[in-house]
Every structure is written in structure tokens, then in C-alpha cells.
Design a protein around this motif. Structure first.
Motif, PDB file in Angstrom:
ATOM      1  N   VAL A   1       0.682  -1.290  -0.035  1.00 45.68           N
ATOM      2  CA  VAL A   1       0.109  -0.043   0.143  1.00 45.68           C
ATOM      3  C   VAL A   1       0.721   1.156   0.214  1.00 45.68           C
ATOM      4  N   LYS A   2       2.015   1.158   0.015  1.00 42.07           N
ATOM      5  CA  LYS A   2       2.840   2.223  -0.107  1.00 42.07           C
ATOM      6  C   LYS A   2       2.736   3.204  -1.328  1.00 42.07           C
ATOM      7  N   ASN A   3       2.894   4.460  -1.247  1.00 39.22           N
ATOM      8  CA  ASN A   3       2.552   5.534  -2.177  1.00 39.22           C
ATOM      9  C   ASN A   3       1.013   5.532  -2.705  1.00 39.22           C
ATOM     10  N   MET A   4       0.164   4.934  -1.810  1.00 35.58           N
ATOM     11  CA  MET A   4      -1.122   5.129  -1.973  1.00 35.58           C
ATOM     12  C   MET A   4      -1.857   6.067  -1.051  1.00 35.58           C
ATOM     13  N   SER A   5      -2.836   6.659  -1.274  1.00 36.90           N
ATOM     14  CA  SER A   5      -3.531   7.457  -0.415  1.00 36.90           C
ATOM     15  C   SER A   5      -3.992   6.637   0.809  1.00 36.90           C
ATOM     16  N   LEU A   6      -4.246   7.341   2.164  1.00 33.12           N
ATOM     17  CA  LEU A   6      -4.757   6.440   3.123  1.00 33.12           C
ATOM     18  C   LEU A   6      -5.941   5.862   3.095  1.00 33.12           C
TER      19      LEU A   6
ATOM     20  N   ASN B   1       8.315  13.322   3.233  1.00 34.34           N
ATOM     21  CA  ASN B   1       9.087  12.637   2.293  1.00 34.34           C
ATOM     22  C   ASN B   1       8.696  13.058   1.037  1.00 34.34           C
ATOM     23  N   ASP B   2       9.667  13.986   0.285  1.00 33.98           N
ATOM     24  CA  ASP B   2       9.375  14.494  -0.946  1.00 33.98           C
ATOM     25  C   ASP B   2       9.272  13.601  -2.115  1.00 33.98           C
ATOM     26  N   GLN B   3       9.671  12.238  -1.979  1.00 33.09           N
ATOM     27  CA  GLN B   3       9.393  11.283  -2.990  1.00 33.09           C
ATOM     28  C   GLN B   3       7.987  10.877  -3.026  1.00 33.09           C
ATOM     29  N   TYR B   4       7.131  10.959  -2.008  1.00 31.78           N
ATOM     30  CA  TYR B   4       5.805  10.584  -1.928  1.00 31.78           C
ATOM     31  C   TYR B   4       4.835  11.823  -1.973  1.00 31.78           C
ATOM     32  N   GLY B   5       3.547  11.365  -2.669  1.00 28.23           N
ATOM     33  CA  GLY B   5       2.592  12.374  -2.705  1.00 28.23           C
ATOM     34  C   GLY B   5       2.088  12.699  -1.236  1.00 28.23           C
ATOM     35  N   LEU B   6       1.702  13.950  -1.244  1.00 26.60           N
ATOM     36  CA  LEU B   6       0.835  14.413  -0.036  1.00 26.60           C
ATOM     37  C   LEU B   6       0.100  13.563   0.452  1.00 26.60           C
ATOM     38  N   GLY B   7      -0.044  13.108   1.671  1.00 22.09           N
ATOM     39  CA  GLY B   7      -1.146  12.238   2.314  1.00 22.09           C
ATOM     40  C   GLY B   7      -0.884  10.744   2.044  1.00 22.09           C
ATOM     41  N   ALA B   8       0.164  10.249   1.316  1.00 23.06           N
ATOM     42  CA  ALA B   8       0.289   9.088   0.827  1.00 23.06           C
ATOM     43  C   ALA B   8       0.918   8.210   1.883  1.00 23.06           C
ATOM     44  N   VAL B   9       0.891   6.926   1.914  1.00 20.52           N
ATOM     45  CA  VAL B   9       1.482   6.096   2.779  1.00 20.52           C
ATOM     46  C   VAL B   9       3.073   5.809   2.420  1.00 20.52           C
ATOM     47  N   VAL B  10       3.937   6.236   3.453  1.00 22.98           N
ATOM     48  CA  VAL B  10       5.214   6.051   3.042  1.00 22.98           C
ATOM     49  C   VAL B  10       5.880   4.706   3.588  1.00 22.98           C
ATOM     50  N   GLU B  11       5.539   4.030   4.651  1.00 23.74           N
ATOM     51  CA  GLU B  11       5.951   3.018   5.346  1.00 23.74           C
ATOM     52  C   GLU B  11       5.039   2.180   5.676  1.00 23.74           C
ATOM     53  N   GLN B  12       4.857   0.769   5.930  1.00 22.74           N
ATOM     54  CA  GLN B  12       4.014  -0.081   6.329  1.00 22.74           C
ATOM     55  C   GLN B  12       4.928  -1.292   7.040  1.00 22.74           C
ATOM     56  N   THR B  13       4.054  -1.804   8.146  1.00 24.65           N
ATOM     57  CA  THR B  13       4.414  -2.805   9.133  1.00 24.65           C
ATOM     58  C   THR B  13       3.220  -3.638   9.277  1.00 24.65           C
ATOM     59  N   PRO B  14       3.380  -5.220   9.009  1.00 21.62           N
ATOM     60  CA  PRO B  14       4.537  -5.854   8.269  1.00 21.62           C
ATOM     61  C   PRO B  14       4.575  -5.228   6.909  1.00 21.62           C
ATOM     62  N   LYS B  15       5.900  -5.762   6.151  1.00 23.06           N
ATOM     63  CA  LYS B  15       5.996  -5.278   5.123  1.00 23.06           C
ATOM     64  C   LYS B  15       5.162  -5.765   3.836  1.00 23.06           C
ATOM     65  N   ALA B  16       5.235  -5.252   2.534  1.00 25.92           N
ATOM     66  CA  ALA B  16       4.308  -5.860   1.516  1.00 25.92           C
ATOM     67  C   ALA B  16       4.907  -7.293   1.276  1.00 25.92           C
ATOM     68  N   GLY B  17       3.964  -8.241   1.074  1.00 25.56           N
ATOM     69  CA  GLY B  17       4.387  -9.519   0.695  1.00 25.56           C
ATOM     70  C   GLY B  17       4.815 -10.600   1.961  1.00 25.56           C
ATOM     71  N   ALA B  18       4.787  -9.847   3.133  1.00 25.78           N
ATOM     72  CA  ALA B  18       4.842 -10.709   4.363  1.00 25.78           C
ATOM     73  C   ALA B  18       3.269 -11.701   4.453  1.00 25.78           C
ATOM     74  N   GLU B  19       3.776 -12.652   5.072  1.00 30.98           N
ATOM     75  CA  GLU B  19       2.848 -13.645   5.548  1.00 30.98           C
ATOM     76  C   GLU B  19       2.232 -13.335   6.932  1.00 30.98           C
ATOM     77  N   ALA B  20       0.772 -13.025   6.701  1.00 26.25           N
ATOM     78  CA  ALA B  20       0.181 -12.752   8.009  1.00 26.25           C
ATOM     79  C   ALA B  20      -1.204 -13.235   8.272  1.00 26.25           C
ATOM     80  N   LYS B  21      -1.653 -13.531   9.414  1.00 29.49           N
ATOM     81  CA  LYS B  21      -3.076 -13.858   9.717  1.00 29.49           C
ATOM     82  C   LYS B  21      -4.113 -12.753   9.331  1.00 29.49           C
ATOM     83  N   SER B  22      -5.192 -13.211   8.659  1.00 34.30           N
ATOM     84  CA  SER B  22      -6.297 -12.206   8.615  1.00 34.30           C
ATOM     85  C   SER B  22      -6.798 -11.694   9.631  1.00 34.30           C
ATOM     86  N   SER B  23      -7.189 -10.537   9.621  1.00 34.84           N
ATOM     87  CA  SER B  23      -7.747  -9.641  10.982  1.00 34.84           C
ATOM     88  C   SER B  23      -6.496  -9.039  11.624  1.00 34.84           C
TER      89      SER B  23
END
Length: 212
Positions: free
Chosen positions: A52-57, A79-101
Motif C-alpha cells: 500500500v506504499k504511495n497510496m492515499s490513506l 518525504n518529498d518522494q511521495y505524494g502528500l497524504g500518501a503511505v510512506v511505510e508499512q508494517t508488516p512489509k508488503a508480501g509478508a505472510e500474516a493472519k487475516s484480521s
């Protein structure tokens, strides 16, 4: 015969029989509880976390919900590399395996540009000026050496190629050029000595002095 003995044993030892029944009931209830817990928590079932990085919230939250996750904002940064209001970081990272909910934590870029007040760096040393600007958050800073008798001293600065007054609020991404003295220019006081009546120009034809 065996049946009669079993019935007789039950009648003669009710305490032992009840204790066995309690133990059996305990194991049955425990097994059923664990089985129900596995179903409720979907034990062993995981889902890949979407990117979801670089997406709007709003878009990020909707995508995570469709994948079975919750979204929570933990921090705001710029961070000027991302749009205003965009997601810059996420935890867990994209592609990680996690339980739903599970909750996915995100950091969001400021919705309005962050500005920094330009300090007055006149007569500061080159090292002090660079350190101050970088500490404030200006990362696009370069040094230009200009003729001056004061080596390493900041004379003035340019912001995107133009003069800007100290105290002006600027974006961190602006380009700053520090004009720093190179120490090669002869001080004005030395030039004024040429008007002294005792001054002798070594290159004058009228000079009677001999310079080796």
C-alpha cells in the motif's frame, strides 16, 4: 459374566468411576475447545500483506480491508518522494505472510508540505553553515567559492539561484548554494597602501630601487 462384574465394580467403587468420568470429560472438553479455537483463529491460515506504499490513506485502508486486515496510522512524516497524504511505510512489509484480521501499521506523508525557516548564515564558517542547514533538513546544499580575502567564510547564499532573506520559510527540497570566500582576493586595506607617499611600485620605470 463380564458385564455383571463391571456393574458390580461400578457399584462398589463409585468414587473411582466418577473420577474417571471427570477426567474423560476434561479431555473431551479440552479437545473441543482447542478445535473451536483453531477454527475461530484460522490456525495455520495466512494471507500475503498487500503493498500500500504511495497510496492515499483511503485507498490503502480499503485495499487492506478487502484482504482481511485492519489499518492503523502510527506516524506522520515528510518525504518529498511521495505524494502528500500518501503511505510512506508499512508494517508488516508488503508480501509478508500474516493472519487475516491483523492490524497493518502505516506511516503517512504530511498532507501539507513541511517548511523550514532559513537561518541567517552570514559570517558563519562553511562547516558551521553546512552542518546547520543539514541539521534543519535541507539536503540539497552545495558550496560555491567566490573571490574574497576571508577564506572559508559564508558571504551569502542563493535559494534556487536567487537571493532570499533569512527567516523565509522554504521547502526542504529547495536547492541552496553557499557563496564561500576562497581567500584569494587581496584585502582592500592592502590596496590602499598604494597611495602612501612612501610606497614604491616595483614595476614602475621611475623606480630607483632594485628588487631581487
Amino acid at each position: 459374566m463380564v458385564k455383571n462384574k463391571f456393574i458390580l465394580f461400578i457399584r462398589n467403587h463409585p468414587i473411582i468411576v466418577n473420577l474417571c468420568l471427570i477426567i474423560l470429560a476434561f479431555f473431551v472438553v479440552s479437545y473441543m475447545a482447542l478445535f473451536a479455537l483453531d477454527i475461530f483463529t484460522e490456525h495455520g491460515k495466512t494471507v500475503k500483506v498487500p503493498d500500500v506504499k504511495n497510496m492515499s490513506l483511503t485507498d490503502a485502508t480499503n485495499l487492506l480491508r478487502r484482504a482481511g486486515f485492519y489499518c492503523e496510522v502510527t506516524d506522520s512524516l515528510y518525504n518529498d518522494q511521495y505524494g502528500l497524504g500518501a503511505v510512506v511505510e508499512q508494517t508488516p512489509k508488503a508480501g509478508a505472510e500474516a493472519k487475516s484480521s491483523r492490524t497493518i501499521y502505516v506511516s503517512v506523508n504530511y498532507s501539507t508540505p513541511r517548511t523550514i525557516t532559513l537561518p541567517n548564515l552570514a559570517d558563519y564558517s562553511e562547516r558551521q553553515g553546512l552542518s546547520m542547514l543539514q541539521g534543519l533538513g535541507f539536503n540539497n546544499v552545495e558550496v560555491q567559492y567566490v573571490p574574497s580575502p576571508y577564506r572559508g567564510l559564508i558571504l551569502d547564499l542563493l535559494v534556487d539561484g536567487r537571493q532570499v532573506e533569512p527567516g523565509t520559510k522554504l521547502l526542504p527540497s529547495v536547492s541552496i548554494t553557499l557563496n564561500v570566500g576562497d581567500g584569494n582576493e587581496v584585502p582592500t586595506d592592502s590596496l590602499n597602501n598604494s597611495g602612501d607617499e612612501n610606497f614604491v611600485d616595483p614595476y614602475s620605470d621611475d623606480s630607483d630601487e632594485i628588487f631581487l
